[in-house]
Design an enzyme around this catalytic site. Structure first.
Site, short mmCIF file in Angstrom:
data_model
loop_
_atom_site.label_atom_id
_atom_site.label_comp_id
_atom_site.label_asym_id
_atom_site.label_seq_id
_atom_site.Cartn_x
_atom_site.Cartn_y
_atom_site.Cartn_z
N ASP A 190 0.85 -1.19 0.00
CA ASP A 190 0.00 0.00 0.00
C ASP A 190 0.89 1.24 0.00
O ASP A 190 2.12 1.15 -0.17
CB ASP A 190 -1.02 -0.04 1.15
N HIS A 191 0.27 2.39 0.22
CA HIS A 191 1.00 3.66 0.13
C HIS A 191 2.10 3.81 1.18
O HIS A 191 3.00 4.63 1.01
CB HIS A 191 0.01 4.83 0.27
N CYS A 227 2.89 -3.48 3.95
CA CYS A 227 2.11 -2.28 4.24
C CYS A 227 2.82 -1.58 5.41
O CYS A 227 4.03 -1.76 5.58
CB CYS A 227 0.64 -2.61 4.52
N THR A 271 2.50 -2.00 8.70
CA THR A 271 2.90 -3.00 9.69
C THR A 271 3.09 -4.39 9.11
O THR A 271 3.65 -5.26 9.78
CB THR A 271 1.82 -3.12 10.78
N GLY A 272 2.53 -4.63 7.94
CA GLY A 272 2.47 -5.98 7.37
C GLY A 272 1.24 -6.73 7.81
O GLY A 272 0.92 -7.79 7.26
N VAL A 273 0.51 -6.17 8.77
CA VAL A 273 -0.61 -6.92 9.36
C VAL A 273 -1.86 -6.83 8.49
O VAL A 273 -2.45 -7.85 8.11
CB VAL A 273 -0.90 -6.42 10.79
N HIS A 275 7.93 -24.65 8.88
CA HIS A 275 6.84 -25.28 9.63
C HIS A 275 5.46 -25.02 9.01
O HIS A 275 4.60 -25.90 9.06
CB HIS A 275 6.82 -24.75 11.07
N ARG A 288 6.95 0.37 8.20
CA ARG A 288 7.11 1.26 9.34
C ARG A 288 7.71 0.51 10.53
O ARG A 288 7.86 1.08 11.61
CB ARG A 288 5.75 1.86 9.73
N ARG A 326 4.92 -33.88 10.15
CA ARG A 326 3.88 -33.43 11.08
C ARG A 326 3.38 -32.02 10.75
O ARG A 326 2.24 -31.67 11.05
CB ARG A 326 4.40 -33.48 12.52
N HIS A 327 4.23 -31.25 10.10
CA HIS A 327 3.82 -29.89 9.74
C HIS A 327 2.79 -29.91 8.61
O HIS A 327 1.88 -29.08 8.57
CB HIS A 327 5.04 -29.06 9.33
N ARG A 333 -0.65 -30.51 10.03
CA ARG A 333 -1.25 -29.30 10.61
C ARG A 333 -1.78 -28.36 9.52
O ARG A 333 -2.83 -27.74 9.68
CB ARG A 333 -0.22 -28.61 11.50
C1 RB5 Z 1 -1.90 2.70 6.47
O1 RB5 Z 1 -1.90 3.91 7.17
C2 RB5 Z 1 -1.74 1.53 7.44
O2 RB5 Z 1 -2.87 1.39 8.23
C3 RB5 Z 1 -1.42 0.25 6.70
O3 RB5 Z 1 -0.27 0.43 5.93
C4 RB5 Z 1 -1.15 -0.96 7.55
O4 RB5 Z 1 -0.18 -0.69 8.52
C5 RB5 Z 1 -2.32 -1.67 8.09
O5 RB5 Z 1 -2.19 -2.76 8.68
#
Ligand code: RB5
Length: 147
Positions: A8-9, A65, A67-69, A98, A109, A132-133, A136
């Site tokens: 993303d941005h 992104c 956080t990657g989350v 695994h 970030r 075993r992996h 799962r």
């Molecule tokens: C964008 O501001 C931010 O929320 C996105 O890049 C990401 O961290 C979401 O998980």
């Protein structure tokens, strides 16, 4: 390998570095965006990379992104995707060994450029251990099948 990458941005600059790095390593990279630098919504790019991997167009994927989350959560909604967020190399190696993660994700970030490159390298160099992996992972697929 054929590697699909998306972001993303928050992650355009780091994505460009990783694309160059993957090419230096000899991989074929498909860049699925975002590339205009404008604010955007990460689910679109998580889904694009997830579908490229599950369809076989790509052998694996890289998602970045802030956080990657968020982008990994989105990708993981595509059945068959196992996207793992990593902020260091030990986890990057283990998610292949695994979990047979087919997408590696990290946060622009959160990790610096050199660590991001090391994370990608650790992931790509590792091999799934099976046994075993695999049992799962089969159970994860059963959860997907139950909906
Ligand atoms: C964008 O501001 C931010 O929320 C996105 O890049 C990401 O961290 C979401 O998980």
């Amino acid at each position: 390998m054929k590697i699909a990458i998306g972001n993303d941005h928050a992650a355009g600059a780091l994505k460009a570095v990783i694309v160059d790095y993957l090419k230096e390593l000899g991989h074929e990279v498909t860049d699925l965006g975002a590339n205009d630098g404008e604010m955007c919504d990460y689910p679109e790019y998580g889904e694009r990379v997830g579908r490229a991997v599950v369809s076989g167009e790509a052998d694996c994927g890289v998602l970045i992104c802030g956080t990657g989350v968020g982008i990994s959560i989105a990708a993981n909604k595509v059945p068959g995707v196992r996207a793992a967020v990593c902020s260091e190399t030990a986890t990057a190696r283990l998610v292949k060994q695994h979990n047979n993660a087919n997408i590696i994700a990290f946060g622009a970030r959160i990790v610096g450029t050199e660590l991001a490159k090391d994370i990608v390298k650790a992931y790509l160099d590792a091999e799934f251990l099976g046994g075993r992996h695999q049992v799962r992972i089969d159970k994860i697929r059963e959860i997907e099948a139950r909906g």
